[in-house]
Every structure is written in structure tokens, then in C-alpha cells.
Design an enzyme around this catalytic site. Structure first.
Site, PDB file in Angstrom:
ATOM      1  N   ALA A 251       0.867  -1.172   0.000  1.00  0.00           N
ATOM      2  CA  ALA A 251       0.000   0.000   0.000  1.00  0.00           C
ATOM      3  C   ALA A 251       0.907   1.226   0.000  1.00  0.00           C
ATOM      4  O   ALA A 251       2.071   1.153   0.427  1.00  0.00           O
ATOM      5  CB  ALA A 251      -0.876  -0.017   1.242  1.00  0.00           C
TER       6      ALA A 251
ATOM      7  N   GLU B   5      -0.789  -9.148  -0.531  1.00  0.00           N
ATOM      8  CA  GLU B   5      -2.195  -9.383  -0.173  1.00  0.00           C
ATOM      9  C   GLU B   5      -3.106  -9.319  -1.398  1.00  0.00           C
ATOM     10  O   GLU B   5      -4.056 -10.093  -1.524  1.00  0.00           O
ATOM     11  CB  GLU B   5      -2.631  -8.362   0.895  1.00  0.00           C
ATOM     12  CG  GLU B   5      -1.886  -8.584   2.208  1.00  0.00           C
ATOM     13  CD  GLU B   5      -2.080  -7.446   3.208  1.00  0.00           C
ATOM     14  OE1 GLU B   5      -1.748  -6.290   2.859  1.00  0.00           O
ATOM     15  OE2 GLU B   5      -2.580  -7.703   4.308  1.00  0.00           O
TER      16      GLU B   5
ATOM     17  N   GLU C   4       4.983  -5.012   6.936  1.00  0.00           N
ATOM     18  CA  GLU C   4       4.300  -3.926   7.663  1.00  0.00           C
ATOM     19  C   GLU C   4       4.874  -3.710   9.054  1.00  0.00           C
ATOM     20  O   GLU C   4       4.891  -2.593   9.572  1.00  0.00           O
ATOM     21  CB  GLU C   4       2.798  -4.226   7.778  1.00  0.00           C
ATOM     22  CG  GLU C   4       2.028  -4.104   6.466  1.00  0.00           C
ATOM     23  CD  GLU C   4       1.975  -5.384   5.650  1.00  0.00           C
ATOM     24  OE1 GLU C   4       2.778  -6.311   5.913  1.00  0.00           O
ATOM     25  OE2 GLU C   4       1.134  -5.461   4.741  1.00  0.00           O
TER      26      GLU C   4
ATOM     27  N   GLY D  17       0.607  -4.903   0.982  1.00  0.00           N
ATOM     28  CA  GLY D  17      -0.638  -4.929   0.215  1.00  0.00           C
ATOM     29  C   GLY D  17      -0.465  -5.579  -1.162  1.00  0.00           C
ATOM     30  O   GLY D  17      -1.425  -6.102  -1.726  1.00  0.00           O
TER      31      GLY D  17
END
Ligand code: HXC
Length: 257
Positions: free
Chosen positions: A65, A111, A131, A108
Site C-alpha cells: 500500500a 495481499e 508492515e 498490500g
């Protein structure tokens, strides 16, 4: 439709989405995720499309992300607008999606790849949930889907240390379906998607739905669910065609009926 952060094309019955924020290693920001969802939902509605491939660049599928977008967010903002809650909609696409991963698939990015139905990795692929190094944790399903894919030991290792695993380790662990040389990645993923798009689409949807239920149901309930879908496919013309074609030693001509 033109997009700012993705490229969208069709190859026969296959929809191809290429994440395209090269300067940020395809970091997933709000614009990219909104565009990706719009493109995926359009493919889902398009009867000519039977399967979708999502890919990135040679260097990165997606490096996570967008950290710069998240940096200033506070709890109340994140909670009140359910930050990234809608991104999970990628997993509600009904047509099969293949993630074709080269380079980094981190945070992300990993993911997003795991929201696809399976991952084909280039030998250059590197997966991780870093993260923890940013003072946070996976937020797009990483602790859940990674654990289901690779088991507790490796999921804990990756989420707690933030280390990356290479394509071979990811394949051994069950995260990746196949590894191919980097220069064959797109071609291989599109070929797999074309194969899927060439089958009877009701059976393709049901196969995906049934495998997905394995993660939600008890074994007995899952087997019952599978058998009911299996029974229902005897109501299709394509089942008659598929089995007749086998007996007549010819290729089946499916009509998706
Ligand atoms: C924003 C990013 C980014 C990211 C890279 N960039 N990853 N920008 N968000 N996740 C930007 C860099 O700032 C840099 O921009 C450019 O992309 C190139 O990156 P470099 O770091 O210079 O490249 P390199 O040295 O090759 O290192 C590659 C890398 C590293 C190892 C992948 O970029 C990295 O560690 N990225 C962050 C990975 C990460 O922590 N992902 C998890 C994010 S959190 P400039 O402008 O400097 O050139 C997350 C939460 C998910 O994903 C859950 C909720 C959605």
C-alpha cells in the site's frame, strides 16, 4: 476507458490488468485501487471475458500500500471511513483471476496477489509482509490469507520478522502455484487464463466457488456444497457436450449453457 494508474487490455477471452505506477513500484494508492476495482468489475460483467490476469512490472508486482498516502492518517480517520475496507472487493470478483508476479509483492502487494485465485510467479518474485517494519500489521488480509496458504509457522515468521521469501520458498510453502522464467511470465499466465476461458463458464464459476468454500466450511458441509454444485452441472448442455465429445474423441464445443 483510460486509466491513470493501470493499463487494461483484452486478449481474446482474457482480461489483462497491468498495474502501472512505475515510479512508486506500483504502490497501491486510492486511485489505483479504485481503478483496479472498476476494471475488474467491468471484466466480471463482460460475457466475452472468461478469466483475468493481474500483473505489474518486471521489478514489482506491487511494493505495498502507498506508505506516503497512509503516513498522516490517524485512527479516527481510518476507522470512520473504513480505510481500505472496500479494497477487499477484489476478492468478490466471480471470474477466475490469476496474479502474474515478478519482482516485489510486498505488504498490500502480496495481499492483492493472494486475493487472486492463484499466483504464477516469475523466478524473480519476492513475497513478504513487511508492515511490522513500519509499526503496523497487514491490513488487506495478510495475516489471514497467508496463514491459510502457508500455515502458521511461515506466516508468523514473515509477519513478525518482515523478511521476504523468494519464488522457490513461496512455491514450496504453497503460496505460489507455479514458477516460470521471468520472460515467460505473462505468456504463461495468459495461456492459463485462456485455458480457463475456453471451458464451460458455469463449471468454471462453480469450481472457483467450491474451492473458496473450503476456507469457510467444515469438511462435511463443504463436501455437501460441492456435491450439490456437481449435481447441478448435470442440468447444463455443456456437461452433455463435454462428455459426448470425450466419447466421440473430439474437442468439446461449449456454449456456456
Ligand atoms: C510508497 C513506495 C513504496 C510504497 C516503494 N516506493 N514502495 N512508495 N509506498 N509501499 C517508492 C519509493 O519511495 C521510491 O520513491 C520508489 O518507490 C522506488 O523505491 P526504492 O525504495 O528506491 O527502491 P529499492 O531501493 O529498489 O527498494 C525496493 C523495496 C523498497 C525493497 C521494495 O521500496 C521498500 O521496502 N518499499 C516498501 C515496502 C513495504 O514496506 N511495503 C508495505 C507497505 S504497508 P522515490 O520517490 O523515493 O524515488 C502495506 C500495508 C498493507 O502494504 C495493508 C493495508 C493496505
Amino acid at each position: 476507458m483510460t486509466y491513470e494508474t493501470i493499463k487494461v487490455e483484452t486478449r481474446g477471452g482474457v482480461g489483462l490488468v497491468t498495474l502501472d505506477r512505475p515510479k512508486a513500484l506500483n504502490a497501491l494508492n486510492s486511485t489505483l485501487m479504485a481503478e483496479l476495482l472498476e476494471a475488474l468489475q467491468a471484466f466480471d460483467r463482460d460475457a466475452k471475458i472468461g478469466a483475468v490476469v493481474i500483473t505489474g512490472s518486471a521489478k514489482a508486482f506491487a511494493a505495498g500500500a502507498d506508505i506516503k498516502e497512509m503516513q498522516a492518517l490517524d485512527f479516527v480517520d481510518a476507522y470512520m471511513r473504513d480505510f481500505i475496507g472496500g479494497w477487499n472487493d477484489v476478492s468478490t470478483v466471480r471470474k477466475p483471476m490469476i496474479a502474474a508476479v515478478a519482482g516485489y509483492a510486498l505488504g498490500g502487494g502480496c495481499e492483492l496477489a493472494m486475493m487472486c485465485d492463484f499466483i504464477i510467479a516469475a523466478d524473480t518474485a519476492r513475497f513478504g509482509q513487511p508492515e511490522i517494519t513500519l509499526g503496523t500489521i497487514p491490513g488487506m488480509g495478510g495475516t489471514q490469507r497467508l496463514t491459510r496458504a502457508v500455515g502458521k509457522a511461515k506466516a508468523m515468521d514473515l509477519c513478525l520478522t518482515g523478511r521476504m521469501m523468494d519464488a522457490e520458498e513461496a512455491e514450496r510453502a504453497g503460496l505460489v502455484a507455479r514458477i516460470v522464467p521471468a520472460n515467460e511470465l505473462i505468456e504463461t499466465a495468459i495461456k492459463a487464463a485462456e485455458t480457463i476461458a475456453g471451458f464451460s463458464q458455469p463449471s468454471v464459476r462453480m469450481a472457483k466457488e467450491s474451492v473458496d468454500r473450503a476456507f469457510e466450511l467444515t469438511l462435511a458441509e463443504g463436501i455437501l456444497f460441492e456435491r450439490r454444485l456437481f449435481h447441478s452441472l448435470f442440468a447444463t448442455e455443456d456437461q452433455k457436450e463435454g462428455m459426448t465429445a470425450f466419447s466421440e474423441k473430439r474437442k468439446a464445443q461449449f456454449k456456456n449453457r
